[in-house]
Scaffold this active site. Structure first.
Site, PDB file in Angstrom:
ATOM      1  N   TYR A  31       6.382 -57.675  -3.110  1.00 24.79           N
ATOM      2  CA  TYR A  31       5.181 -57.763  -2.399  1.00 24.79           C
ATOM      3  C   TYR A  31       5.032 -58.866  -1.570  1.00 24.79           C
ATOM      4  O   TYR A  31       5.853 -59.266  -1.275  1.00 24.79           O
ATOM      5  CB  TYR A  31       3.924 -57.311  -3.148  1.00 24.79           C
TER       6      TYR A  31
ATOM      7  N   ARG B 243      -2.631 -50.982  10.095  1.00 27.87           N
ATOM      8  CA  ARG B 243      -2.953 -52.384   9.813  1.00 27.87           C
ATOM      9  C   ARG B 243      -2.399 -52.884   8.644  1.00 27.87           C
ATOM     10  O   ARG B 243      -2.833 -53.265   7.610  1.00 27.87           O
ATOM     11  CB  ARG B 243      -4.435 -52.439   9.758  1.00 27.87           C
TER      12      ARG B 243
ATOM     13  N   LYS C 148       2.806 -51.830  -3.753  1.00 28.59           N
ATOM     14  CA  LYS C 148       1.674 -51.900  -4.632  1.00 28.59           C
ATOM     15  C   LYS C 148       1.939 -51.027  -5.858  1.00 28.59           C
ATOM     16  O   LYS C 148       1.381 -51.550  -6.940  1.00 28.59           O
ATOM     17  CB  LYS C 148       0.602 -51.238  -3.588  1.00 28.59           C
TER      18      LYS C 148
ATOM     19  N   GLU D 280      -4.775 -47.750   1.772  1.00 26.57           N
ATOM     20  CA  GLU D 280      -4.219 -48.993   1.850  1.00 26.57           C
ATOM     21  C   GLU D 280      -4.044 -49.223   3.478  1.00 26.57           C
ATOM     22  O   GLU D 280      -3.220 -48.366   3.998  1.00 26.57           O
ATOM     23  CB  GLU D 280      -2.977 -49.021   0.890  1.00 26.57           C
ATOM     24  N   ASP D 281      -4.320 -50.333   3.963  1.00 24.97           N
ATOM     25  CA  ASP D 281      -3.793 -50.938   5.377  1.00 24.97           C
ATOM     26  C   ASP D 281      -4.388 -49.728   6.238  1.00 24.97           C
ATOM     27  O   ASP D 281      -3.423 -49.786   7.251  1.00 24.97           O
ATOM     28  CB  ASP D 281      -2.564 -51.127   5.421  1.00 24.97           C
TER      29      ASP D 281
ATOM     30  N   ASP E  58      -8.277 -50.473  -1.321  1.00 28.17           N
ATOM     31  CA  ASP E  58      -7.908 -52.030  -1.811  1.00 28.17           C
ATOM     32  C   ASP E  58      -8.396 -53.066  -0.953  1.00 28.17           C
ATOM     33  O   ASP E  58      -8.792 -54.096  -1.384  1.00 28.17           O
ATOM     34  CB  ASP E  58      -6.531 -52.022  -2.413  1.00 28.17           C
ATOM     35  N   ASP E  59      -8.000 -52.980   0.432  1.00 26.17           N
ATOM     36  CA  ASP E  59      -8.347 -53.840   1.504  1.00 26.17           C
ATOM     37  C   ASP E  59      -9.969 -54.260   1.386  1.00 26.17           C
ATOM     38  O   ASP E  59     -10.407 -55.297   1.740  1.00 26.17           O
ATOM     39  CB  ASP E  59      -7.993 -53.456   2.880  1.00 26.17           C
TER      40      ASP E  59
ATOM     41  N   ASN F 249      -2.904 -62.314   4.849  1.00 25.42           N
ATOM     42  CA  ASN F 249      -1.614 -62.257   4.477  1.00 25.42           C
ATOM     43  C   ASN F 249      -0.691 -61.595   5.717  1.00 25.42           C
ATOM     44  O   ASN F 249      -1.213 -60.981   6.626  1.00 25.42           O
ATOM     45  CB  ASN F 249      -1.507 -61.168   3.317  1.00 25.42           C
TER      46      ASN F 249
END
Length: 546
Positions: A99, A152, A170, A241-242, A264-265, A404
């Site tokens: 990850y 993203r 993940k 996610e993203d 999660d973000d 990140n």
């Protein structure tokens, strides 16, 4: 039968190409004779422990992390049990390889280095057929889907279908850190196109060669996807996610009270940040309600953290208005103040009455925050002037560059400690090595969502929760922070050491599960011992019986 009881195991040489049942060189002589494998393997039968040692040796001779990532990806594609045994043998070493930060480089080069595929790719050209296509997934009891549309990816932007590395990584950590059985997980990429011209011009790019679909057509595609998931996998928790802010925020608002889902973000990042703040307050000895935070970045991650901090402050006696007034946002156009005309709806609770400020250092001097949180995805913005300003105002300034991967971090650990003369309470989104400064050794914490989302997954699995709620993330944050020891704090470490991530995650999962049962969200009876129940469910890599 397979581990989830849906498919028969193959036999003969094809067994060596089935990642669930393949044991490679660990098939015993008896099993080789019984399963038609004689002559297809070297004569000596390995143990799983010997196989793990061999992978360690193979990794040690590779000279960069992307090569190690690819070796581990190949291993996952051919021998899942061994893959997880390797990762669990030293989580602190292997999590950065599967990850962040390595997955960032892997996603940037995904279409160039692709070998075996994993999970499902659902392009918008399949609209109207999603349920039919998803029904082809061989496992029927899917409990966790991590889904991205690739717009993203970390701080790297629009990577289209190359973002698949994120859901894959993940979900591996769901299993490694908290013991969620891997056969219950499904990574998915929704391909609605990409606005990345470099990818569209790349002959090796594997996604749809079109610009991103927006608006009503996009929303309808998401709605069809959610409907297919809930019908095919009724006990599934859906993790977004993203996604870009323009989609992430409305998707979460639309579905959070309808199905078991979270982003999660927004929520995982918020929880790990709040966990870091609780840990930081153990060092400073201050109260949460006395803190003021200034965020560099005004997107969904910033507002998610700010809102969870606010909710946590409310639990300690503040009103929600007082709490939100202690959280400020700063973006490319400066401090978010009420006089600005470009404030989005989700940002408004954190836009306050104040004169415009265009410099981040000037904003620090005006707001006098006790902590700064970087979620800008722009590197080096926590420069020397910023850190020195924080250290002038605070005896123990909280410095959290959370962007990140490492290349996007707002500052390094060494910079934060040096420029603050060792005063900083530091945590970052990507890992940094220990720092020697002023005769003292500092061990920087990694405020990685890995402390939150695997535990959330195990809690949902153990309870079959119908929803994921905001207070579950506050409980998770507290459960992370309560595991930080005085010895950790003496090194400046405000998160539990990652070598203990499995123990930490199961503890957090038990705390979340208690709340789920207390709130009546569980679909199973409450066990007498929740921790024991969770430990019994936790996946341990062992070769399945064939």
């Amino acid at each position: 039968m397979s581990q989830s009881g849906t498919q028969p195991a193959p036999s003969g040489p094809s067994l060596l190409h089935d990642p669930v049942f393949n044991r490679g060189s660990a098939f015993s002589s008896e099993d080789r004779a019984r399963l038609g494998l004689e002559g297809f393997l070297p004569p000596t039968a390995d143990t799983l422990e010997t196989q793990v040692a061999r992978i360690h040796l193979q990794l040690s001779i590779l000279d960069n992390d992307l090569q190690k990532y690819l070796l581990l990806s190949d291993l996952q594609a051919r021998n899942e049990t061994l893959f997880y045994a390797v990762l669990m043998s030293d989580p602190a070493v292997f999590m950065p390889l599967v990850y962040t930060p390595t997955v960032g480089e892997a996603c940037q080069k995904y279409d160039h280095v692709l070998r075996a595929t994993r999970g499902m790719y659902l392009p918008i050209t399949m609209k109207g057929r999603l349920k039919e296509v998803m029904s082809h997934w061989p496992q029927r009891d899917v409990r966790f889907i991590v889904v991205t549309d690739g717009e993203r990816i970390l701080g790297l932007g629009d990577l289209g279908v190359n973002g698949m590395g994120i859901p894959v990584g993940k979900l591996a950590l769901y299993s490694v850190c908290a013991g969620v059985p891997p056969e219950m997980t499904l990574p998915i990429t929704l391909d609605v196109g990409t606005n990345n011209g470099t990818l569209l011009d790349d002959p090796l790019y594997l996604g749809l060669r079109q610009n991103r679909v927006r608006g009503a057509e996009y929303d309808a595609f998401i709605a069809e996807f959610v409907a297919a998931v809930t019908e095919l996998f009724p006990l599934c928790c859906l993790q977004w996610e993203d996604f870009a802010n323009i989609n992430a925020v409305p998707i979460l608002e639309r579905y959070r009270d309808q199905i078991c889902t979270y982003n999660d973000d927004i929520q995982g990042t918020a929880a790990v940040a709040v966990a870091g703040i609780y840990g930081a307050l153990k060092l400073s000895g201050e109260k949460l309600t006395d803190q003021t935070f200034l965020f560099l970045g005004g997107g969904s991650a910033a507002t998610g953290i700010a809102e969870l901090i606010s909710q946590a402050m409310v639990l300690e006696g503040a009103t929600i208005e007082e709490a939100r007034a202690r959280n400020w946002l700063f973006d490319v156009n400066g401090l978010m103040v009420n006089s600005r005309t470009d404030i989005a709806g989700f940002q408004k609770p954190f836009a306050h009455d104040h004169a415009p400020v265009s410099s981040f250092v000037e904003a620090i001097e005006a707001i006098r925050p006790t902590g700064i949180v970087g979620v800008s995805t722009v590197p080096k913005l926590f420069n020397q002037a910023v850190i020195e300003a924080m250290a002038t105002i605070n005896a123990r300034p909280i410095i959290f560059p959370y962007s990140n991967p490492t290349s996007r971090s707002e500052c390094t650990a060494e910079e934060a400690y040096r420029w603050s003369n060792g005063q900083a309470i530091f945590a970052s989104g990507s890992p940094f090595p220990p720092v020697e400064f002023g005769g003292k050794r500092f061990v920087p914490g990694q405020g990685n969502n890995v402390y939150i989302f695997p535990a959330m997954g195990m809690a949902v699995l153990a309870t079959q929760s119908t929803r994921v709620t905001e207070d579950m993330f506050i409980v998770a944050a507290k459960a992370v922070a309560e595991q930080v020891t005085p010895d950790d704090l003496a090194l400046g470490l405000i998160y539990p050491p990652q070598r203990d991530i499995r123990k930490a995650s199961l503890h957090v999962a038990a705390r979340i599960a208690e709340l789920i049962f207390d709130k009546g969200l569980a679909r199973v009876p409450r066990p007498a011992d929740i921790e024991a129940h969770i430990n019994e469910l936790a996946y341990i890599p062992r070769y399945p019986t064939i």
